[in-house]
Design an enzyme around this catalytic site. Structure first.
Site, PDB file in Angstrom:
ATOM      1  N   ARG A  87      16.999   8.079   4.846  1.00 18.37           N
ATOM      2  CA  ARG A  87      16.316   9.240   5.399  1.00 18.37           C
ATOM      3  C   ARG A  87      16.947   9.741   6.708  1.00 18.37           C
ATOM      4  O   ARG A  87      16.473  10.706   7.289  1.00 18.37           O
ATOM      5  CB  ARG A  87      14.820   8.927   5.588  1.00 18.37           C
ATOM      6  CG  ARG A  87      14.137   8.528   4.275  1.00 18.37           C
ATOM      7  CD  ARG A  87      12.633   8.637   4.350  1.00 18.37           C
ATOM      8  NE  ARG A  87      12.217   9.994   4.652  1.00 18.37           N
ATOM      9  CZ  ARG A  87      10.973  10.358   4.919  1.00 18.37           C
ATOM     10  NH1 ARG A  87      10.008   9.454   4.896  1.00 18.37           N
ATOM     11  NH2 ARG A  87      10.674  11.617   5.207  1.00 18.37           N
ATOM     12  N   ARG A 133       8.679   0.675   9.177  1.00 14.60           N
ATOM     13  CA  ARG A 133       9.623   1.757   9.506  1.00 14.60           C
ATOM     14  C   ARG A 133       9.846   1.931  11.017  1.00 14.60           C
ATOM     15  O   ARG A 133      10.875   2.469  11.419  1.00 14.60           O
ATOM     16  CB  ARG A 133       9.110   3.082   8.916  1.00 14.60           C
ATOM     17  CG  ARG A 133       9.069   3.087   7.390  1.00 14.60           C
ATOM     18  CD  ARG A 133      10.443   3.226   6.796  1.00 14.60           C
ATOM     19  NE  ARG A 133      10.441   3.130   5.343  1.00 14.60           N
ATOM     20  CZ  ARG A 133      10.231   4.148   4.527  1.00 14.60           C
ATOM     21  NH1 ARG A 133       9.978   5.352   5.005  1.00 14.60           N
ATOM     22  NH2 ARG A 133      10.264   3.970   3.216  1.00 14.60           N
ATOM     23  N   HIS A 163       3.015   3.635   6.526  1.00 14.29           N
ATOM     24  CA  HIS A 163       2.968   4.203   7.879  1.00 14.29           C
ATOM     25  C   HIS A 163       1.549   4.079   8.441  1.00 14.29           C
ATOM     26  O   HIS A 163       0.590   3.988   7.670  1.00 14.29           O
ATOM     27  CB  HIS A 163       3.298   5.701   7.841  1.00 14.29           C
ATOM     28  CG  HIS A 163       4.728   6.024   7.549  1.00 14.29           C
ATOM     29  ND1 HIS A 163       5.111   6.767   6.454  1.00 14.29           N
ATOM     30  CD2 HIS A 163       5.864   5.719   8.222  1.00 14.29           C
ATOM     31  CE1 HIS A 163       6.437   6.919   6.472  1.00 14.29           C
ATOM     32  NE2 HIS A 163       6.920   6.279   7.528  1.00 14.29           N
ATOM     33  N   CYS A 248       1.948  14.132   5.783  1.00 12.93           N
ATOM     34  CA  CYS A 248       3.402  14.055   5.961  1.00 12.93           C
ATOM     35  C   CYS A 248       4.149  15.260   5.429  1.00 12.93           C
ATOM     36  O   CYS A 248       5.351  15.397   5.656  1.00 12.93           O
ATOM     37  CB  CYS A 248       3.967  12.763   5.412  1.00 12.93           C
ATOM     38  SG  CYS A 248       3.386  12.323   3.805  1.00 12.93           S
TER      39      CYS A 248
HETATM   40  C1  CIR Z   1       9.196   7.165   2.013  1.00 10.50           C
HETATM   41  O1  CIR Z   1       9.102   6.053   1.518  1.00 10.50           O
HETATM   42  O2  CIR Z   1       9.717   7.338   3.110  1.00 10.50           O
HETATM   43  C2  CIR Z   1       8.675   8.363   1.240  1.00 10.50           C
HETATM   44  N1  CIR Z   1       8.786   8.111  -0.158  1.00 10.50           N
HETATM   45  C3  CIR Z   1       7.252   8.672   1.598  1.00 10.50           C
HETATM   46  C4  CIR Z   1       7.062   9.090   3.020  1.00 10.50           C
HETATM   47  C5  CIR Z   1       5.661   9.462   3.314  1.00 10.50           C
HETATM   48  N2  CIR Z   1       5.488   9.789   4.683  1.00 10.50           N
HETATM   49  C6  CIR Z   1       4.408   9.477   5.392  1.00 10.50           C
HETATM   50  O3  CIR Z   1       3.501   8.807   4.919  1.00 10.50           O
HETATM   51  N3  CIR Z   1       4.378   9.883   6.653  1.00 10.50           N
END
Ligand code: CIR
Length: 258
Positions: A87, A133, A163, A248
């Site tokens: 990412r 993360r 998160h 998100c």
């Molecule tokens: C991830 O694993 O990073 C994405 N598939 C999902 C991110 C979702 N973001 C969030 O909850 N803030």
């Protein structure tokens, strides 16, 4: 009345390859996801938000989850350094947008990692999740950027979900809501209200009593309506398959709670 701007980023063609941590992979319908995203954006527009599209980053399957790329407090932006390598390419486009909006820009630097989804702002309090993360150095750097601006930064352990904001968000009166089995430290919050469904823990404050939330949490919507709020449900099933939620999919600017 302060202007309400929200950053969004349209889903790319590789959306279905998005990262999974806690869920098994199930097929994502990318065409349906695009329609759901458009309806999500329309709901923001309909409630007075000026939506600003960040340039697409089609190489990054998860780029639609734009909230993870930046944290904005007052007029200061902190560009994330995503905890997942895949990412990292998402941040330059977001940095360009917040710079154009006149924010002053800071960045999380190596070895720090931080995802915007780990940051819950309630007034001048910034809760930051330390979990899969966001690391301790990321928490330290966030503190160094925002405490001098008057923020009170509270670090919260996150172990059971991706998160912090997968576990908790807040109602307009500052009450933190969460699905208890997934909340690590409910006692850290001064007021905590348990909700009956996991996606019921995620609300976007549209203004006044309006709460944007996933249609997959009807019992939680009933609870909020019973408390005098007005749920605005949207179907985000294709993003939920990728561990995404309503929060998100946008970055809300100039809001007390985000
Ligand atoms: C991830 O694993 O990073 C994405 N598939 C999902 C991110 C979702 N973001 C969030 O909850 N803030």
């Amino acid at each position: 009345m302060p202007s309400k701007k929200a950053l969004i980023r349209r889903p790319g063609p590789r959306l279905a390859e998005g990262l999974l941590t806690h869920l098994e992979r199930s097929p994502v319908d990318v065409a349906l996801a695009l329609r759901q995203w458009e309806a999500y954006v329309a709901a923001l527009d309909a409630h007075g938000w000026e939506t600003l599209e960040v340039q697409p980053t089609d190489d990054c399957p998860d780029s639609v989850f734009v909230e993870d790329a930046v944290v904005v407090f007052r007029n200061v932006a902190l560009i994330a350094r995503p905890g997942a390598d895949a990412r990292r390419g998402e941040t330059p486009g977001v940095e360009e947008t917040v710079t154009r909006l006149g924010c002053s820009v800071n960045r999380i630097r190596e070895p720090g990692t931080l995802d915007g989804g780990d940051v819950l702002k309630i007034g001048d309090t910034i809760y930051v999740g330390r979990g899969g993360r966001t690391n301790a150095e990321g928490v330290r750097q966030l503190r160094a950027v925002f405490e001098p601006l008057g923020a009170r930064v509270v670090a919260v352990p996150v172990a059971r979900v991706l998160h912090l904001k997968s576990a908790v968000t807040a109602l307009p009166d500052g009450t933190v809501i969460g699905y208890e089995p997934l909340v690590d430290s409910a006692s850290l919050f001064p007021r905590f209200l348990p909700v009956p469904e996991e996606p019921g823990a995620h609300v976007v404050l549209l203004g006044g009593t309006k709460l944007l939330m996933a249609s997959s949490a009807p019992k939680s919507a009933e609870l909020f309506a019973d408390l005098g709020f007005d749920p605005v449900p949207v179907d985000i099933s294709e993003f939920e398959k990728l561990e995404g939620c309503v929060t998100c999919l946008s970055v809300r600017l100039r809001e007390l709670y985000a």
